[in-house]
Scaffold this active site. Structure first.
Site, PDB file in Angstrom:
ATOM      1  CB  SER A 241       4.475 -39.836   5.295  1.00 29.25           C
ATOM      2  OG  SER A 241       3.324 -38.892   5.571  1.00 29.25           O
ATOM      3  CG  HIS A 299       2.702 -36.884   1.197  1.00 29.00           C
ATOM      4  ND1 HIS A 299       1.556 -37.592   0.598  1.00 29.00           N
ATOM      5  CD2 HIS A 299       2.524 -37.181   2.720  1.00 29.00           C
ATOM      6  CE1 HIS A 299       1.134 -38.415   1.641  1.00 29.00           C
ATOM      7  NE2 HIS A 299       1.913 -38.225   2.616  1.00 29.00           N
TER       8      HIS A 299
END
Length: 338
Positions: A241, A299
């Site tokens: 991610s 992230h």
């Protein structure tokens, strides 16, 4: 105009969900992304076998901030090398295509039959984004299957988890972005990448897309390691991610008026620019509050790199790659004749 089943321009929507996991062994058995279950037949009945993350191989201990200098140097060198390689890849692709057009180099009258023909037709019908997504997804699946081999557990923890306390610091920053221990984790990240890949490749080209994806994974891992070292958090992270967030950051800033929706709540839709602000706000809050359920630093590092590339890098780095192209062209020389 429809671009993908879950990604459209104009009034339609894109659906997404993704995570990067931080493993905390004592909470492992109670969380969705930190639990894997296998079913085996025992005396004719299916028995559920719980498989725990191999935390016994995780290295721990105090890490001085100065130890981040080597990962920082690796991040800078890897980023530069990746974009140079993407430039050369693009040059070679265009060169080969031009060479074939000029010399009419085509295999005429050769027909492939059977399953090879079906695979060829399937591949030709894919978009450029799907053609880039397929090998990335394949590599992630291979690494996921490698986690299932007991003899590889120690190697997987050492090289496929980003951990600032590990003796191996640099290559895991890249390899961990292809690593998933949970099938749900793998499926979520690949779903999002699949949804955004066609639009991103249409804006970047496949070479620049791959460079952005790989560099985003390394940058996000460095951000995670730096954050953990600063706040003395010693838990390994893995997942795609960070790289996906780099693509998401680029797409949401390049196409801010595209509508998005959450996969499980399709009735709520919002613009890409609003979505990326909310995502960044949650990750900043997670870093400030030191939440450790997800790797918010990874992230945030990924999405910031995606925003940077859209705002400055694409124009001032990629568009000014002429010296690399000139050098490589002179090195390669004229195309060989037949």
């Amino acid at each position: 105009m429809a671009v993908r089943p879950f990604l459209y321009l104009g009034d339609t929507v894109c659906r997404c969900v993704f995570t990067t996991v931080q493993f905390k062994p004592k909470f492992y058995a109670t969380t969705v992304y930190k639990q894997i279950r296998h079913f085996r037949k025992v005396k004719g009945k299916a028995k559920e076998i719980e498989v725990s993350f191999p935390s016994e191989h995780v290295e721990k201990g105090p890490v001085p901030l100065s130890r981040m200098m080597k990962p920082f140097a690796f991040t800078v060198m890897f980023s530069g090398t990746t974009f140079i390689a993407a430039t050369i890849w693009e040059y070679e692709r265009i060169r080969e295509r031009t060479y074939r057009m000029v010399n009419h180099y085509k295999q005429l009258g050769i027909h492939v039959l059977g399953w090879r023909h079906e695979m060829e037709v399937w591949w030709k019908n894919l978009t450029e984004g799907q053609k880039v997504f397929a090998p990335i997804c394949f590599l992630n699946i291979m690494v996921f299957l490698a986690w299932r081999i007991p003899q590889l557990q120690k190697t997987m923890v050492q090289y496929f988890c980003a951990n600032p306390a590990s003796r191996t610091l640099c290559w895991p920053m890249l390899l961990s972005s292809f690593s998933h221990y949970s099938f749900l984790h793998l499926a979520a990240n690949m779903y999002v990448l699949h949804s955004f890949s066609s639009l991103a490749v249409s804006a970047l080209g496949k070479e620049q897309f791959v460079a952005l994806y790989l560099t985003g994974g390394v940058v996000s891992s460095f951000a995670s390691n730096l954050y953990k070292t600063t706040f003395r958090i010693y838990s390994p992270s893995l997942g795609a991610s960070g790289a996906v967030m780099a693509i998401l950051g680029f797409v949401c800033s390049q196409f801010p008026d595209t509508y998005l929706t959450i996969i499980f709540l399709p009735m709520y839709k919002f613009t890409a620019s609003g979505a990326i602000k909310v995502i960044m706000g949650l990750d900043i809050l997670g870093c400030l509050m030191r939440w450790q359920y997800f790797d918010h630093a990874a992230h945030l590092g990924g999405v910031l790199f995606g925003l940077f590339w859209q705002a400055w890098g694409k124009e001032n780095i990629w568009q000014k790659r002429e010296p690399v192209l000139t050098f490589w062209h002179e090195l390669r020389g004229p195309p060989r004749s037949h």
